[in-house]
Design a protein around this motif. Structure first.
Motif, PDB file in Angstrom:
ATOM      1  N   LYS A   1      33.174  11.807  42.305  1.00 52.27           N
ATOM      2  CA  LYS A   1      32.237  12.961  42.086  1.00 52.27           C
ATOM      3  C   LYS A   1      32.790  13.986  42.988  1.00 52.27           C
TER       4      LYS A   1
ATOM      5  N   SER B   1      34.278  17.534  41.560  1.00 54.22           N
ATOM      6  CA  SER B   1      33.494  18.718  41.823  1.00 54.22           C
ATOM      7  C   SER B   1      34.502  19.821  42.337  1.00 54.22           C
TER       8      SER B   1
ATOM      9  N   HIS C   1      28.357  24.472  43.933  1.00 49.89           N
ATOM     10  CA  HIS C   1      28.502  22.910  44.052  1.00 49.89           C
ATOM     11  C   HIS C   1      27.267  22.529  45.025  1.00 49.89           C
TER      12      HIS C   1
ATOM     13  N   SER D   1      25.874  19.023  46.875  1.00 45.25           N
ATOM     14  CA  SER D   1      25.836  17.593  46.821  1.00 45.25           C
ATOM     15  C   SER D   1      24.910  16.820  47.731  1.00 45.25           C
TER      16      SER D   1
ATOM     17  N   ASP E   1      25.705  17.391  42.590  1.00 44.98           N
ATOM     18  CA  ASP E   1      26.513  15.910  42.689  1.00 44.98           C
ATOM     19  C   ASP E   1      25.889  15.136  43.622  1.00 44.98           C
TER      20      ASP E   1
END
Ligand code: G5P
Ligand code: MG
Length: 235
Positions: free
Chosen positions: A20, A24, A35, A37, A101
């Motif tokens: 991931k 990403s 992004h 996470s 993510d």
């Protein structure tokens, strides 16, 4: 004349170590997306709180509460993660596309997210567990940026050092083989049901394979179809 572009809201999911973070970083290199996470956010909270030692009572001390769950390969409680991630999403401007993510990871989290945000797609990385066990033993992480390396696959230019900042790389506490096994079990039990949840909504785009370099072109092709020219603001 300004060309209006609509922000895209995407999720990238998959078992621990499925790539991931790696995928990403390629997505944000090629597409205009922010992004987020959940794992990186949690690790940042932990690092921040341990730097100052004292946890002010006024602070919610997310990191302190999350640390033990992460080290045991368990999921952090839904309420904590939901608050952390949703508050970050709210800081992103409404015309900026985002990529989540590692969140949501339970049906409960997915329901909370859907109360606040509309989703366009869910990208699922379907990588066999045996491949994952091999990979995570060789992973090196730059904690403050979330950049990841791997001894064989994408080694840093200088061993043990981040390519961009020159800062030291670490092995994550939860990458010990017994914790990896626990994380895979947690995934199977609590996160895998999301595949049906999003599948039924027609949002799921699944990519199977053992190599990121084979999965990535397919992910890119799909994203190009929904974000022509990488969705850059100047078309
Ligand atoms: P995280 O941080 O979300 P995981 O377990 O979901 O952690 P992880 O470990 O970060 O996922 P990844 O991002 O899917 O893995 O994979 P990666 O880092 O890109 O790639 C793994 C390794 O493989 C790297 O070394 C990479 O270089 C290498 N690699 C990639 N592709 C290839 C390839 O093709 N070949 C080879 N040889 N190598 C490759 O969550 C951590 C913890 O935080 C909590 C939980 O406790 C969780 O366990 N948490 C949450 N709890 C509740 N709810 C949430 N929403 C939570 N989010 C996080
Ligand atoms: Mg990751």
């Amino acid at each position: 004349l300004t060309l209006l572009r609509r922000a895209v809201h995407a999720i990238i999911m998959g078992p621990p170590g499925s790539g991931k973070g790696t995928v990403s970083s390629r997505i944000i290199r090629d597409f205009d997306m922010q992004h987020l996470s959940s794992g990186d956010l949690l690790r940042a909270e932990i690092a921040e709180e341990s730097k100052y030692r004292i946890v002010y009572t006024a602070r919610r001390a997310h990191g302190v509460r999350a640390k033990q769950y992460i080290e045991e390969g368990k999921l952090v409680p839904d309420a904590l993660v939901v608050e952390l991630v949703l508050s970050q999403i709210q800081k992103i401007s409404t015309n900026t596309s985002w990529l989540l993510d590692g969140f949501p990871r339970t049906i409960e989290q997915a329901k909370e997210l859907s109360k606040k945000e509309k989703l366009d797609c869910v990208i699922n990385l379907d990588v066999p567990f045996n491949t994952i066990r091999e990979r995570l033993s060789g992973r090196w992480t730059h904690l403050s940026s979330g950049r990841v390396y791997n001894d064989g696959f994408n080694p840093p230019k200088v061993p043990g050092v981040d390519d961009i900042t020159g800062e030291p790389l670490v092995q994550r506490n939860d990458d010990k083989p017994e914790t990896v096994q626990k994380r895979l079990e947690t995934y199977q039990l609590q996160t895998a049901p999301l595949l049906d949840f999003y599948g039924e909504k027609g949002l799921l785009h699944s990519y199977s394979g053992t190599k990121t370099d084979e999965i990535w072109p397919k992910v890119k092709e799909f994203l190009n179809s929904i974000m022509p020219q990488g969705n850059r603001s100047r078309l």
